[in-house]
Structure formats: structure tokens, C-alpha cells
Design a protein around this motif. Structure first.
Motif, PDB file in Angstrom:
ATOM      1  N   ASP A   8       4.713  -1.269  -0.186  1.00 17.99           N
ATOM      2  CA  ASP A   8       3.775  -1.096   0.938  1.00 17.99           C
ATOM      3  C   ASP A   8       2.373  -1.309   0.395  1.00 17.99           C
ATOM      4  O   ASP A   8       1.468  -0.542   0.599  1.00 17.99           O
ATOM      5  CB  ASP A   8       3.909   0.306   1.553  1.00 17.99           C
ATOM      6  CG  ASP A   8       3.529   1.419   0.590  1.00 17.99           C
ATOM      7  OD1 ASP A   8       3.700   1.249  -0.628  1.00 17.99           O
ATOM      8  OD2 ASP A   8       3.038   2.460   1.050  1.00 17.99           O
ATOM      9  N   ASP A  46      -1.568   0.997  -6.186  1.00 17.74           N
ATOM     10  CA  ASP A  46      -0.570   1.215  -7.230  1.00 17.74           C
ATOM     11  C   ASP A  46       0.633   0.293  -7.084  1.00 17.74           C
ATOM     12  O   ASP A  46       1.270  -0.084  -8.069  1.00 17.74           O
ATOM     13  CB  ASP A  46      -0.169   2.684  -7.372  1.00 17.74           C
ATOM     14  CG  ASP A  46       0.458   3.273  -6.128  1.00 17.74           C
ATOM     15  OD1 ASP A  46       0.199   2.754  -5.024  1.00 17.74           O
ATOM     16  OD2 ASP A  46       1.198   4.248  -6.268  1.00 17.74           O
ATOM     17  N   ASN A  52       0.984   2.131   3.098  1.00 22.24           N
ATOM     18  CA  ASN A  52      -0.439   2.288   2.771  1.00 22.24           C
ATOM     19  C   ASN A  52      -1.334   1.589   3.786  1.00 22.24           C
ATOM     20  O   ASN A  52      -2.467   2.000   4.009  1.00 22.24           O
ATOM     21  CB  ASN A  52      -0.723   1.728   1.384  1.00 22.24           C
ATOM     22  CG  ASN A  52      -0.249   2.658   0.279  1.00 22.24           C
ATOM     23  OD1 ASN A  52      -0.531   3.847   0.318  1.00 22.24           O
ATOM     24  ND2 ASN A  52       0.477   2.127  -0.692  1.00 22.24           N
ATOM     25  N   GLY A  59       7.606   2.140  -1.586  1.00 19.76           N
ATOM     26  CA  GLY A  59       6.928   2.432  -0.313  1.00 19.76           C
ATOM     27  C   GLY A  59       7.862   3.302   0.519  1.00 19.76           C
ATOM     28  O   GLY A  59       8.871   3.794   0.013  1.00 19.76           O
ATOM     29  N   ASP A  78       3.482   4.162  -8.499  1.00 23.45           N
ATOM     30  CA  ASP A  78       4.530   3.147  -8.357  1.00 23.45           C
ATOM     31  C   ASP A  78       4.890   2.504  -9.700  1.00 23.45           C
ATOM     32  O   ASP A  78       6.007   2.020  -9.886  1.00 23.45           O
ATOM     33  CB  ASP A  78       4.088   2.076  -7.358  1.00 23.45           C
ATOM     34  CG  ASP A  78       3.966   2.640  -5.954  1.00 23.45           C
ATOM     35  OD1 ASP A  78       4.448   3.768  -5.711  1.00 23.45           O
ATOM     36  OD2 ASP A  78       3.381   1.957  -5.093  1.00 23.45           O
TER      37      ASP A  78
HETATM   38 CA   LIG Z   1       3.554   2.343  -2.694  1.00 24.51          CA
END
Ligand SMILES: [Ca+2]
Ligand SMILES: [Ca+2]
Ligand SMILES: [Ca+2]
Ligand SMILES: [Ca+2]
Lengths: 318, 318, 318, 318
Positions: D13, D17, D42, D134, D250
Motif C-alpha cells: 500500500d 516504508d 497508506n 499493506g 515493512d
Molecule cells: Ca505498508
């Protein structure tokens, strides 16, 4: 699309009342059925697909494509529902060679139901009436895969939910909604097209007496004999619970979708689905007093022409 | 206890309909009211106590002890309810010297309501009919303090809850239950004595037309004038919402408790309260189909003699 | 109150660690115990009262009044907890005449615990340190009966709740909070006095090894022998689960309340209790990042002087 | 698949990161990335796709197919997350011609992400390592559309959830799980392949100091300059909250998936997601004590080699 023709897709979890609903839809004048999509529910997805092919063979509808869809709810649950319609959803009466036409396996498509729904909606924008009479998982997947899907539909007719907190599958929830509460929530909250609902209380208020069904069967047609056979299991169960008759719930959604005069009264209200309740999970919650003014409204059926329903059932079995 | 006399305690959150319910109870023949217990609800506990004393003065019932109880729900919440009955719960019309008898402060006791309930139940085991027409916090506290309390009562009559998921204080919950859902749960699940419920849908189905109230007021008595004054606020609100009349809900519980013929039909069912739902918190959940076979049953009123209700209201204001 | 004396009330559901906590409190210098209040929890209320009287006899504290309180949670539930401390909460070892002093029945008072709490708090405003090491039902009832009660306390020390979602009685909840989640919610949200919490994770991080307990028992005193006998059941269970030792959780709350240097680190945070979760019901929820800026803060212990704890335990058994 | 080559799909997403995670994955030796699938989170799905194309251009990975997926959670919600990474998820710094290579639009495929996942898993059965950093909506849709999908994967590495009830997006829930709790539930309960989780608490325990990032940027490469620019927004926010550094969450999932020695300790436990809680909705619930013995276990990381992580970050920016 021919002049005056109306386009339909029907999503089923083919138990006995789904079978009747399919027969009613195919008997409707000027109704063209683009697809039958299948979902788990009354029985497993695989059995639902078999049941649909069997009903289509009885209806001589061997050209209609059939699509397999959800095997379980969005959360991965599979509901148990063999009490009323039998293990196979159609009363556990085998296909007898010679008595029923053999189901065609060619009709079953590779494409998943949710994708077929999206593709057909794009092919016929604003034209398709979607009748959904099982758990709403396929409809939820379709809107998750393509958020424009609902806006491409002409209308959606649902058998599901309840409007007075009277459940059949739990104390306060209806079977189709209870089978996938999150999917029902997603549909009520994300489907922007006209949404019509035949709730459990609406359908249950119009129980058809046993002798009405006997009269239908009396014509002795192939269809009538088929219905008589698949209904034997559930009518026995129902009579043992001292019920005076039976309401083939899914047929109410088809009749509402195909017969303009069938619905005699309805309410335009906002509604949602309780997901968190310990006792009320999957209950449809209706905003009767307009406390959710910014929420889109759906149409809840409240009264119908039961004489017309009987006529449709009688005619379709001939 | 005199021959033929029936003993009552009434627990109120004295808004306008509680005031009418008190007047109806004091007008009932052979009813002896041992105590009025007060709870927060339509207004603050302190104001409820003041309101009760005011109503008792109007009723010339200056000997009946009044007990203050819960200031908030078991979880510590205080509901807001000034929309319909005004800030003070009685239409925000001041006590006018000369027009109303001055309320007695002596009637208000030191003993907390829950303890008075327990003490009186022990004093009159199996004799007391408890009528509860506010949030059920005092009743929940009583059973928490002494688990034998419910078994010492003759019966409990409650105005509260709903039976079709139609709310007034939230989309699907009734005011008294919503004001303290945990207390309502505790009462439905722990009160072993006969429990009778006048639900919101039951009461709401018997709206009394505005001209009926006008007729009552026409007698010009002190009581009628008092009711006319305290009803002005809520009738104005109600008429602005285009209502054709008003159902003084709490009076249905009193009429059911005092008049044997008032209730014409009822259902014996198990019921509980949803505590966890996001949309349905505080909804009463009714087990219409007997899925909770081991749960004790309560009596839900479904039909009443509205002519008798009107007669009771008319007579008590004279 | 003598110079330098500190006043205590302790609320217990007298299992083995409550027994140790009582012994520790009575051994604390300058601690005056005004009352022991009892709640259901590790065993039934009746058995808890018996256990307390037995422990008080061992401690030669036959003047301290004992009050019976809640028999069940606010919602009416009684938790089952015989796995670890035995059916009677004290390891199912009978009182042996000659070996233990006979418990006095005179110490048990008529007044319900919640009322005694309120009365004593009014008698000693701002003076009482309340240590609560069972389900918090009595504390919740007290604040429901008199909302000023918490403001009359000097402080409250609780053994209960968890701070990392690690449960013992459910996957994510601690026993005392799980036994009455609504009561725990009411206390965390309504107690305005300084509130100190020894959570399950805090206590569990300081398991005392088995040989430490053996050393304590070696002194052979009446108290040590008593503790050895009541601990036999739970130490056998615990060793069978391959635990290296045991943390007598309730003692951490008493040590924190009586010994200024015992707590070496703590956090001031807001916290509440989840009531609705399917998996997390009764979990304490800690606002580590200050998302509830307007909520009052409590003190969660995070580090303690375990050497001091051992010294207290050793000394109190002599 | 070449000898020694490992196959990956990464679902993002694309916030800051995620961008670093993509860069780290493309820098991993012997890692072949079959696809990048995109989800809302995000920022909007459309922006996520743009961001991915931008990062791929920086990485000279213009052959990797990119697939758009879920625009919203299964229930239809879109989370707001602009506080930390800016409106566009990458710090709101425009693509400057000349400074960054122009993103290719050709890489973006028509096929929905969930379908691409299923198709590729069938093409490479047992071979694909899926890294999901995500909201898990695409993964939930894939298993709903084809229940065999998880069994075709080699492993899944997830950044998401929490293991001590410490949230970042709510008091007790982590952002990715909170963005689609039902999807997280579906993955934890339906993914039968090895499942590895980098929880919020795990990642947060390894905050990298600001001067470490400064050192990385010092090399002045195109990649380093890009990271420096997109990190400016979040580092400013983070420093204003007095944080000593930042954990690019992430990246922990990618490092775990690509570097055998990165994870130094982990726990094999069952886990699920709370869906109903008022305070704890979306919290990951971990069965530390084995109360769900029949539930499949996942691997929760508890300790990692932070020096290796720094090395990977340093090298990938060169
Ligand atoms: Ca993410
Ligand atoms: Ca159906
Ligand atoms: Ca009332
Ligand atoms: Ca205890």
C-alpha cells in the motif's frame, strides 16, 4: 436485448426454494436469463452447481451459462443447513434416469461467479436485474473486485435479512445473512443501485397451505413431479413441526423482480447489518425512524399479492 | 395487608409518563403503595426525586416513603433525555405556589432504593408487585446485593425493551433498556419471579389521540390541570413531528399490574438483551421459536383493552 | 487512627494467594485493617467467607470484622476456578482440630460488603487504602450505590487486569477482570481516587522459585505449616505444568500498598476494559500513546523489588 | 526459475516504508519478483499504483508487472492515513523531471491483483514467497475466489498485527490490520501455508536512529536522494513527536523473507483477530498458552539482527 425483453442474473445456493425460484424465473415472460451464479449456502458449492444444472435440465434451459462462486463466507465459514432441505439441498432424491433429463456438465463455466458478474454488468450497463437468493458472498466479492459494479446494475432483488429481529437461523438472524454477515453488510452499505429486499418476516407472513402444493402437483407434469419429489423431505420436516404450509422464500424475490404488480406495499428505509452482537450477529437493522438521514435507502417489501404468487407457481409447474 | 389489598412498589425515573403512571397507581382500588423508588433516566436522580414528591403532593399521598437510587447506569453512564420531556422531565413548568400543593421533603428517605427494595421484600415475602418504569439499575443492584430478592417478589411489571427491534433511543433499542443495558440484562436473566413486559412496540401500537387528552383536561381538576401543564412541552414536540397522539408508555405497565382484564393477549417467551452489538446494543432479543429451551420464560404483552386504559386515565385525573 | 498508622480495607475472593495477601497485610507494621470484605471468585462467596475466617484465626486477628458481598458478577455469572486452588479455594485441606485455631463465626457481619465499604469511607474520609484482590463487583456496587464513595478513599490497589493482552483465564483476559468485566470497567472508569494496578503480566514476571517457598516452610511455625498445606494442591498442579515456581499475585498488591519502596517503576496511563469483544472480552486496554487525553490516569506497576517481596513473605510466616 | 533463484510477489500500500521494502526486495540477491500487487492503505489505490511505478523506475525494474487490487476493505471502508506519510503516501514530493526516471505506465496490468495472485500461484505451485506489507484485502479476496490459493504458496511474510495489544492506529490495533480487520481475520484463519508475522511491537522495538539514515543518504546516489526526499515529511513529523529514530516496518518483513539469518528468535503460536470489540477491534490476539490446541500455528518474530538490517538498507540505497 430484444424489444420488451428484461435481462436477469440469478445468484443461488440451490436448495428447494431456489429450485422453485429458478423455475419461476425461466417461466417469466420476456425474462432473459444471462447467467446463473452459484454460492455455498443450503449445501456445498459443488452440490449447488450440480443442483442448478439439474433444475436447468428440467426447465430445458441448457444454454444458460452457470458459474461457480464462493465456497465459504468472507471470513471462511461454511454454514450447516441440512435440517430442512436435506444433505444435497434438494431433499436427497437422486436423479432417476428416464424420469429426469440428464443434467449437462457443459453449462458449468470456468470463470468465477464474481468475475462473470462484473463482465456481464459491463457488457450490459444499466440493464441487468440481479436476483440474489443465497448468502451474498458473490455480490460482496464483485464490489470488492470492482467498486463500479453496483452502479452498472439496473436493480438488485434480495431474499434475505429480517426486519423485526425474528430469525430462523439464529434467534434474531435470517439464514442467508447469517451465512455471511460481512457480505450482507457490504451489499447493504456499498450497493448504490436500487435494492429491493424480501425479508424473512415478509416471506413468512405468506405461508402457502399444503393443499395448494398438492393441487400444483396434481397436473403430473415432469416439472410438477420433480418439485413434488424434492419437496417431500422439507414438507415432512415442516409438517412434523406442525406448520400449516410453507413459504418458498426465494420465489418472493423472483416474483417481485418479474411481476410489476406483485408487491403491493413497501417501505423506503435505510438498513444495515449487525456484525458484532453476541445475540444479534447478522440481524438486519432497519432505521424506521430516519436516524441515519445520510444513508441511502433500500426498499423493504411489506405486502404482496399472494394470489398472483400462487398463479405463478401453478403455471410454472405445468 | 388488609383483605383484598394488593401491595405495590413502583420504581420511576419520573418523566411525564411516570407521573401519569404514579397517578394511575394511586387511583387503583385496593392498591397499597409501600414505596416509590427513584432512578436516574428521564432526568437526574435528584430531579426525579423532586418530581416524585411533586406528583405525590398532587395525589395527596404524603405518607408514602420515597427512596433515591441509582444516579447512573452500572457502567457509570447517564443518558441524555431532555428532548421530549424537557430538562426537568416534567415539561419545565415550575411549581406555582397556590396552584400546586407544596411537595413534602420529609417523604424522602435516607435508605438507598436498592436496600429499601430488599428490606420490604423480606418484610412482605411473596406479596409485593414491583412496577419498574425507568432504567432497571435499582433492580439490578438489589439482586446483586441479595440474590434472593427476586424470589421474594410476587411479580414484576416492566415498561421497557422492544420486541421487533424498533427502537426509540437508538435505531434498535428502547430508552429504559438503552439507559442501562447491563441492568436490563441482569433483570431478564436473574429475576426468577413472574416477569411481565410492556415493550415499546406494544405501547406504541396504542397511541391515544390528542383530543382524548383534551377531554381529560376539560374536567379542570387540580390533577387534570397539572397533567395538562406538564404535557404541554412533549405534546408540542410530538405534534411538531406530526404524531396523531401519544402513548403514555409507563401507564401500560401500571394498568397491566392493577387491572386483571387490561391485557388481552400475551406471549410466554424467553428473552435477553444484546450487550455487545455496534448497532443493536440494548436491544431486547426475543426467542420466539424456542431455541433457548432451558431459559425461563417471561410474559410479553401483545394486545390490551385500550378503552379500559382511557377510562383509567380519565378517572384518575378527576 | 494512631500517629503513623495507616488504614486498610482488603477485598478478597480468598484463594491461596488471597490468604497469603491477608497474612502479609496483617504482618505489615503500622497497618490497621478496618475490615475484610468478601466476594465470589476463586470459590463461592460462602466458602470465601469461611476461608477468610480461617486465615484470620491463624493470624490471631479475631477482632477484624468480615463482610460478605457479591455472590455473582453484575450480570449474574459465577466463574469456575477450581483447577488451580481446589474446590474450596484453599487447596481442599480441611481444618484439622488442634492443628489450626478454630475460626470464629462471630466476626462475620450482617451488613453487606458494599454498604460497609461506603459507611467506613464516610467514617474515615480520605484515610482508607482499599486493596482489592478479587473480582471487583463489591467496588462496582459501592460506587453505584453512592457515587461519592471513590472520592472518599485515599487510594485503591488492585490485583487484576493485564497490560499486554496475555490472559490466564481466557486467551487475553486476567481472572479477576474476566470474573466480572463490567465491574472492572466501572472501577477503571468511575474511581477518581489514585488507582494502582498490579497486572497479571507484572506479577507473572516475578515468579518465585519453589525452593524459596520450601525455605519459608522450614521454620515450621503454625503459619508456615498452614501455608504449606494450602499450597500443596496448587504447587502440584503448577509443577505438573512444568512451572519453575509461582507468583502469589495478590501479595504484589499488598506489598505495593504497604511498602513504599516495593514498586521501582510504573507508568501513568489511561486504561479501560473491553466488554464487547468475542476474543478479548475483559481484556484491560491500555492507552500507552495518550489517545484518550481527557481520561484520568491510573498507575500500572512495571518493576518491583523482588528481594523485598521475599523478605515480607518469609517474615510473615514466622 | 533459475537454480538458486527464489520467487517473490509483494503486496504493498505504497507508503514510505513500502517504498523502502520494495527497494530492499529488488536488491536481494537471487530474488526474482514475479509481480507487485497494490492495495489501498497508506493512500488511495490509484496513488499506490503510481507510487509503485515510481519506485520501480528508480530501481530500474521496468519489466515487473504491477497489478491494482482492493480500493477499500471487505466492508467497504477506506482508512485515513495521511498524518505520517503525507497525502500521496510518499511525503508529497513531486516527481521532478531529470531528477527521477519517468515512471512507466505500461507496467500496470488490467488483471485485478487477486486474480493475478491466483494465476501466478497456479503457475508456480509451492514456489512463491508472498510478502504482504499493506492491508490484507487482496489476500482475503484471493482465498475467497479460490480456496486452494494459500496451499499453492511456499510462504507468506506479513508486516501487520500486534502481539501485546499496543496499537498505532487505534489504542490496541496496528494500522494494516485496522485498515481491514476482516481480511486479516480471513488470512490468519484460512492461510494454511507457513505464515510469518512481523508485528508492530516487533518492528517498533528496533527503531533506527536518525543519524543512521543520514549516513545512508550521504552516498548521494539517485536512490539515496529519492529516499531522503520521501522521508523528509515523516521524519519531520516523527521528530516533532520527539522520537529518536524510525522503524521502517515493512522492511522487516522483506528482510525476514530474503535473509535467512535475519530472524534470531520467534514463537510458534496460534493467533486470530478480534472483530467485535469496541476498544480492541482489529487487535491481533495471540494464544500464548496453547488454549486453542487445534488451531494451526503461525510464526511471530521476536528478535532480529538489526546490524544486518542496517547493512541491507545501506547497500540498497547505493
Ligand atoms: Ca505498508
Ligand atoms: Ca436460497
Ligand atoms: Ca419512565
Ligand atoms: Ca484473589
Amino acid at each position: 436485448q430484444k424489444e420488451g425483453e428484461r435481462l436477469f442474473i440469478i445468484d443461488v445456493d440451490c436448495g428447494v426454494d431456489d429450485a422453485l425460484a429458478l423455475m419461476m424465473l425461466f417461466a417469466a415472460p420476456r425474462a432473459r436469463v444471462l447467467a446463473v451464479t452459484c454460492t455455498f449456502g443450503n449445501t456445498s458449492l459443488q452440490q449447488v452447481c450440480s443442483n442448478v444444472l439439474r433444475v436447468l435440465a428440467i426447465c430445458k434451459q441448457t444454454e444458460v451459462p452457470v458459474y461457480g462462486g464462493a465456497e465459504a463466507s468472507l471470513l471462511g465459514d461454511v454454514i450447516s443447513a441440512t435440517h430442512f432441505f436435506g444433505l444435497d439441498g434438494l431433499g436427497d432424491v437422486a436423479v432417476v434416469p428416464g424420469q429426469e433429463p440428464p443434467p449437462s456438465q457443459d453449462q458449468l463455466q470456468q470463470e468465477p461467479a464474481a468475475l462473470a458478474l462484473i463482465r456481464l454488468a459491463k457488457q450490459w450497463p444499466g440493464k441487468i436485474n440481479l436476483v440474489a437468493v443465497g448468502p451474498l458472498t458473490n455480490l460482496a466479492l464483485a464490489v470488492s473486485l470492482d467498486s463500479s459494479f453496483p452502479s452498472l446494475l439496473r436493480s438488485v432483488y434480495i431474499m434475505g435479512g429480517n426486519m423485526e429481529g425474528r430469525g430462523n437461523d439464529s434467534v434474531s438472524a435470517e439464514f442467508n445473512f447469517f451465512a455471511d454477515p460481512e457480505a450482507a453488510f457490504a451489499v447493504l452499505n456499498q450497493y448504490s443501485c436500487p435494492l429491493h429486499i424480501a425479508s424473512l418476516e415478509f416471506c413468512s407472513s405468506q405461508v402457502l397451505p399444503w393443499d395448494f402444493f398438492e393441487t400444483c402437483f396434481a397436473c403430473g407434469s415432469e416439472k410438477a413431479t420433480f418439485v413434488q419429489r424434492i419437496m417431500e423431505f422439507c414438507s415432512t420436516v415442516s409438517k412434523s413441526e406442525l406448520n400449516m404450509g410453507w413459504a418458498p422464500c426465494d420465489c418472493f424475490a423472483v416474483a417481485a423482480a418479474t411481476e410489476p404488480g406483485f408487491i403491493e406495499a413497501s417501505e423506503e428505509v435505510a438498513a444495515s447489518v449487525e456484525l458484532a452482537g453476541h445475540l444479534t450477529r447478522a440481524q438486519m437493522v432497519v432505521d424506521w425512524k430516519g436516524r441515519w438521514p445520510n444513508k441511502r435507502k433500500i426498499r423493504l417489501f411489506t405486502r404482496c399479492d399472494v394470489t398472483l404468487l400462487k398463479k405463478l407457481l401453478t403455471n410454472m409447474m405445468r
